[in-house]
Design an enzyme around this catalytic site. Structure first.
Site, PDB file in Angstrom:
ATOM      1  N   GLY A 351       0.821  -1.195   0.000  1.00 39.43           N
ATOM      2  CA  GLY A 351       0.000   0.000   0.000  1.00 39.43           C
ATOM      3  C   GLY A 351       0.855   1.245   0.000  1.00 39.43           C
ATOM      4  O   GLY A 351       2.065   1.174   0.230  1.00 39.43           O
ATOM      5  N   ILE A 352       0.216   2.361  -0.287  1.00 33.43           N
ATOM      6  CA  ILE A 352       0.925   3.635  -0.282  1.00 33.43           C
ATOM      7  C   ILE A 352       0.253   4.525   0.741  1.00 33.43           C
ATOM      8  O   ILE A 352      -0.966   4.717   0.713  1.00 33.43           O
ATOM      9  CB  ILE A 352       0.889   4.298  -1.668  1.00 33.43           C
ATOM     10  CG1 ILE A 352       1.452   3.333  -2.713  1.00 33.43           C
ATOM     11  CG2 ILE A 352       1.672   5.603  -1.661  1.00 33.43           C
ATOM     12  CD1 ILE A 352       1.252   3.805  -4.144  1.00 33.43           C
ATOM     13  N   GLY A 353       1.036   5.011   1.669  1.00 26.96           N
ATOM     14  CA  GLY A 353       0.484   5.864   2.712  1.00 26.96           C
ATOM     15  C   GLY A 353       0.987   7.290   2.561  1.00 26.96           C
ATOM     16  O   GLY A 353       1.582   7.649   1.542  1.00 26.96           O
ATOM     17  N   GLY A 354       0.755   8.059   3.603  1.00 24.74           N
ATOM     18  CA  GLY A 354       1.139   9.457   3.561  1.00 24.74           C
ATOM     19  C   GLY A 354       2.639   9.668   3.530  1.00 24.74           C
ATOM     20  O   GLY A 354       3.121  10.710   3.095  1.00 24.74           O
ATOM     21  N   VAL A 358       4.742   0.851   1.195  1.00 21.75           N
ATOM     22  CA  VAL A 358       5.001  -0.280   2.080  1.00 21.75           C
ATOM     23  C   VAL A 358       5.078  -1.540   1.227  1.00 21.75           C
ATOM     24  O   VAL A 358       4.205  -1.794   0.402  1.00 21.75           O
ATOM     25  CB  VAL A 358       3.902  -0.421   3.151  1.00 21.75           C
ATOM     26  CG1 VAL A 358       4.194  -1.605   4.055  1.00 21.75           C
ATOM     27  CG2 VAL A 358       3.795   0.856   3.978  1.00 21.75           C
ATOM     28  N   LYS A 373       8.587  -0.243   5.171  1.00 27.07           N
ATOM     29  CA  LYS A 373       8.059   1.080   4.819  1.00 27.07           C
ATOM     30  C   LYS A 373       9.227   1.931   4.347  1.00 27.07           C
ATOM     31  O   LYS A 373      10.193   2.143   5.073  1.00 27.07           O
ATOM     32  CB  LYS A 373       7.405   1.715   6.040  1.00 27.07           C
ATOM     33  CG  LYS A 373       6.649   2.981   5.713  1.00 27.07           C
ATOM     34  CD  LYS A 373       5.693   3.316   6.842  1.00 27.07           C
ATOM     35  CE  LYS A 373       4.653   4.319   6.395  1.00 27.07           C
ATOM     36  NZ  LYS A 373       3.542   4.387   7.325  1.00 27.07           N
ATOM     37  N   ASP A 470      -0.898   8.522  15.327  1.00 28.94           N
ATOM     38  CA  ASP A 470      -1.524   8.273  14.028  1.00 28.94           C
ATOM     39  C   ASP A 470      -2.439   7.056  14.115  1.00 28.94           C
ATOM     40  O   ASP A 470      -2.360   6.148  13.297  1.00 28.94           O
ATOM     41  CB  ASP A 470      -0.437   8.109  12.956  1.00 28.94           C
ATOM     42  CG  ASP A 470      -0.993   8.284  11.548  1.00 28.94           C
ATOM     43  OD1 ASP A 470      -2.135   8.764  11.421  1.00 28.94           O
ATOM     44  OD2 ASP A 470      -0.287   7.930  10.583  1.00 28.94           O
TER      45      ASP A 470
END
Ligand SMILES: Nc1ncnc2c1ncn2[C@@H]1O[C@H](COP(=O)(O)OP(=O)(O)OP(=O)(O)O)[C@@H](O)[C@H]1O
Ligand SMILES: *[C@@H]1O[C@H](CO)[C@@H](O)[C@H](O)[C@H]1NC(C)=O
Ligand SMILES: *[C@@H]1O[C@H](CO)[C@@H](O)[C@H](O)[C@H]1NC(C)=O
Ligand SMILES: *[C@@H]1O[C@H](CO)[C@@H](O)[C@H](O)[C@H]1NC(C)=O
Ligand SMILES: *[C@@H]1O[C@H](CO)[C@@H](O)[C@H](O)[C@H]1NC(C)=O
Ligand SMILES: *[C@@H]1O[C@H](CO)[C@@H](O)[C@H](O)[C@H]1NC(C)=O
Ligand SMILES: *[C@@H]1O[C@H](CO)[C@@H](O)[C@H](O)[C@H]1NC(C)=O
Ligand SMILES: *[C@@H]1O[C@H](CO)[C@@H](O)[C@H](O)[C@H]1NC(C)=O
Ligand SMILES: [Mg+2]
Length: 667
Positions: A351-354, A358, A373, A470
């Protein structure tokens, strides 16, 4: 026939050095030979008898250690004897002569007063030719000395007590085939064999030589008639003498044999040691063609290797500093992470986070599944403190925590390595992404309680107060038993220092941010409680905290919607419709009210995580509260503008905003 038998015998005995008795011996190579050395003489590791080593004005002597009995009785007639040896002279020049060497039969091994150069280490100038010298020598002379009546600079001679030869001849041999003389160059660096035979019946010395491949010619190179009885003593030593002058030259003996009253045993040519190479390699036509191609190819190969090594270096280059030593065990090698994630391949992307992407991976050595990450960072500042925090976070242990295994650094990249959670993050189940099944109520309740207990641990039970900062559905991961695991500790520290410390900069995700963060920008356990409240509501309602689709509409916040329903006395209508009514109404009611209480706009009104835990466990009833005062306060905040503005200013899912340290110091 006799010769062949002896030859065969020695072949069969298969020995490099073999002494056949008191009066004969053979060395086919000198490894392990017991000789008496003097001067520069030595046996090389390869088994060569090296008389001189290239040093100027040098002597070298090597003798068979014990004297041999040359007479049948004291003062009697010197008996017949035979010697044979293979030698080579290696000069740095092939056309220029240097001094030679000699086979010697002498009354003494002591040549300390002899001189090098043209005297070949045999005697000195005053004693040259003196009858009291008592030596017989066969010289292989490579310099023409007029004072000794030398023939030329490449001859063999038989000498008694001095350097002037009884008889001598050009180095070479008479070919058996045609009887013609063939020149040999003593300094050709080629191995040549010499035979010296003394026949006492006729007092004749015969000297024969030939290249080793040719074998012994029938006709000697020369003969000399001289009665050695007056020269050679009863007991005499046999050996070699050699000397250098001003040239770099080395004298070698490869093999040697000797016998009294019989032919010298055959030297096994096949066992002879290998001569060292001097000067440039002889160039053949083939080489002249092959060499440029070969060198071209090797340059190409070398270039490729260099490129590959550099590429590899570059690919796996890491940033490692001295202060990181103490974090050694937490530090991963980039190479391992690279291999684990298939080179950070998109097929491994979780996935792609802020903060970055990852990737899923499997560590090559331990086969441990990891989630890596990859965060880009430019500033070096603050990284040290951040890593220190990462490492201390690695020490946190709770069953509802996704362990942070370690980190790795590259020039502008930071890698955080977490344990892989096989069931992904909760948000994917709640919002039906990736075709994940809907979580039933029992699971949701279990996850809420699990995360709550983890937050109690972080806020109150560990040695320091740890603020997660978070908390949200995508950071709540599910392990193989579908237990909720809080993961992904904030990267605030890292982002802090990238920006002007004066600017307001909060880390967190819109919808989960406590309103006071807009003013104080200080993350506290109570800002975590706020986010946790939003998380409870999200899990219970199956709705995102901020409805992106209706961003422009008034009812953007889930909290507001729940409050509104509550004030309409239809609180349970907000429970996720996809549960189709299959839920525990009492638990859902606690969840919704507690969610609202936790996300109370006033920090002081929020419960601590320990209290939250007690409410969830049913150990304590929820405090009495009405939707109206909550909603009134909520509206006040909204009209103040803080939050709406905030949403407009940061439309991305994650906003990086300044905050204090991840771990609050002390308690
Ligand atoms: N340890 C893990 N095990 C399995 N999947 C993970 C793990 N960590 C992260 N993921 C997956 O990778 C996705 C991206 O994570 P990432 O943390 O980068 O983004 P995010 O959680 O949406 O936002 P934020 O950057 O604010 O945390 C997550 O949604 C989650 O599904
Ligand atoms: C070498 O020979 C000498 C004389 O025979 C002897 O004294 C000595 O022990 C020998 N050395 C070895 C190592 O064989
Ligand atoms: C040659 O031998 C001499 C005397 O043994 C020694 O001093 C010198 O270092 C040697 N030279 C080389 C090149 O081995
Ligand atoms: C040499 O041989 C003779 C005759 O066999 C003997 O008399 C003499 O002692 C021997 N000398 C040595 C040193 O062995
Ligand atoms: C060798 O002879 C010299 C004299 O020529 C003498 O001084 C020396 O002691 C002798 N060395 C040995 C080992 O006998
Ligand atoms: C030969 O050497 C001996 C012993 O060293 C010496 O006495 C004699 O004088 C020398 N003879 C000549 C001609 O030099
Ligand atoms: C051998 O070499 C010598 C000197 O180099 C030369 O004079 C002679 O003619 C040569 N003999 C033969 C047969 O080649
Ligand atoms: C050599 O000399 C010795 C002693 O003088 C003598 O006995 C012998 O016969 C001589 N040999 C020849 C072949 O002349
Ligand atoms: Mg995350």
């Amino acid at each position: 026939m006799k010769f062949t038998l002896v030859h065969l015998l020695f072949l069969c005995l298969n020995l490099a050095a073999y002494t056949t008795g008191d009066d004969q011996f053979v060395y086919s190579g000198f490894s392990g030979a017991n000789l008496t050395f003097d001067g520069a003489a030595t046996v090389t590791p390869g088994g060569l008898l090296q008389l001189t080593n290239g040093t100027d004005q040098q002597k070298g002597h090597a003798f068979y250690p014990t004297p041999l009995n040359f007479t049948r009785s004291r003062g009697g007639e010197v008996q017949s004897f035979s010697a044979s040896f293979v030698f080579a002279i290696l000069s740095i020049y092939t056309d220029l002569s240097a001094h030679g060497m000699a086979l010697v039969v002498a009354s003494s091994k002591n040549f300390s007063s002899a001189l090098p150069g043209q005297l070949l280490g045999l005697t000195d100038i005053q004693n040259n030719g003196n009858d009291s010298n008592h030596f017989f020598a066969v010289e292989l002379d490579t310099i023409q000395n007029k004072e000794y009546n030398d023939l030329n600079a490449n001859h063999a001679g038989a000498n008694v007590n001095g350097l002037t030869s009884l008889q001598s001849y050009y180095a070479g041999y008479f070919d058996d085939k045609d009887g013609n003389f063939r020149n040999l160059s003593l300094i050709s660096r080629q191995a040549m064999q010499v035979w010296v035979d003394y026949d006492h019946k006729v007092a004749q010395i015969a000297v024969t030589m030939a290249p080793i491949k040719v074998g012994r010619p029938v006709k000697p190179l020369f003969t000399a008639t001289y009665n050695l009885t007056a020269v050679v003593t009863d007991d005499a030593y046999v050996g070699f003498s050699s000397a250098t002058g001003t040239f770099d030259v080395r004298h070698y003996v490869l093999g040697w044999s000797f016998a009294m009253n019989g032919p010298a045993p055959a030297i096994d040519i096949s066992k002879l040691p290998i001569l060292p190479r001097v000067g440039p390699k002889p160039r053949s036509k083939v080489l002249e063609i092959v060499l440029p191609i070969a060198s071209g190819v090797s340059v190409l190969i070398l270039g490729t290797i260099v490129v590959l090594v550099l590429q590899r270096r570059f690919r796996y280059a890491e940033l490692r500093e001295d202060w990181e030593v103490e974090f050694g065990p937490r530090r991963f090698a980039y190479k391992d992470l690279y291999r684990a994630t298939g080179g950070f391949n998109n097929t491994h992307l979780l996935g792609i986070g802020g903060f970055g992407r990852v990737y899923k991976g499997v560590l090559p050595a331990s086969e441990v599944e990891i989630a890596v990450k990859k965060v880009s960072h430019d500033s070096k500042q603050g990284i040290k403190e951040f890593i220190a925090e990462v490492v201390s976070i690695g020490r946190l242990q709770h069953r509802n925590l996704a362990p942070l295994l370690g980190y790795c650094r590259r020039k502008s990249e930071l890698f955080l390595v977490y344990e892989y959670m096989s069931n992904g993050s909760v948000d994917k189940y709640l919002h039906g992404r990736e075709g994940k099944p809907i979580l039933n109520w029992a699971r949701r309740w279990h996850i809420i309680k699990g995360i709550a207990s983890c937050l109690v641990y972080l806020h109150e039970e560990w040695e320091k107060v740890v603020v997660h900062r978070d908390i949200k559905a995508s950071n709540v991961l599910l392990d193989s038993d579908m237990n909720g695991r809080l993961g992904d500790f904030g990267l605030a520290r890292l982002y802090d220092h990238d920006t002007d410390p004066q600017t307001t900069h909060v880390v967190g995700t819109i919808g989960y941010l406590a309103p006071e963060l807009g003013h104080t920008s200080k993350a506290t356990p109570l800002t975590d409680v706020f986010a946790f409240g939003v998380f409870i509501l999200e899990v219970t309602c199956g709705q995102r905290p901020v409805n992106n689709a209706s961003l422009q509409e008034s009812q953007v916040l889930l909290v507001e919607r729940v409050l509104e329903q509550w004030s309409k006395e239809s609180l349970l209508d907000t429970v996720d419709k996809r549960l189709e009514g299959n839920y525990d109404a009492a638990e859902a009611c606690v969840a919704l009210k507690l969610g609202l209480l936790c996300s109370h706009p006033f920090a002081n009104a929020r419960p601590s995580m320990r209290e939250v835990m007690q409410y969830l466990e049913g150990d304590m009833p929820l405090p009495e509260m009405t939707p109206t005062d909550l909603s009134f306060q909520m509206m006040a905040i909204m009209q103040n503008g803080g939050f709406d503005q905030f949403i407009m200013a940061y439309p991305s899912s994650s906003a990086s905003i300044e905050s204090t340290s991840l771990i609050s110091v002390g308690r």
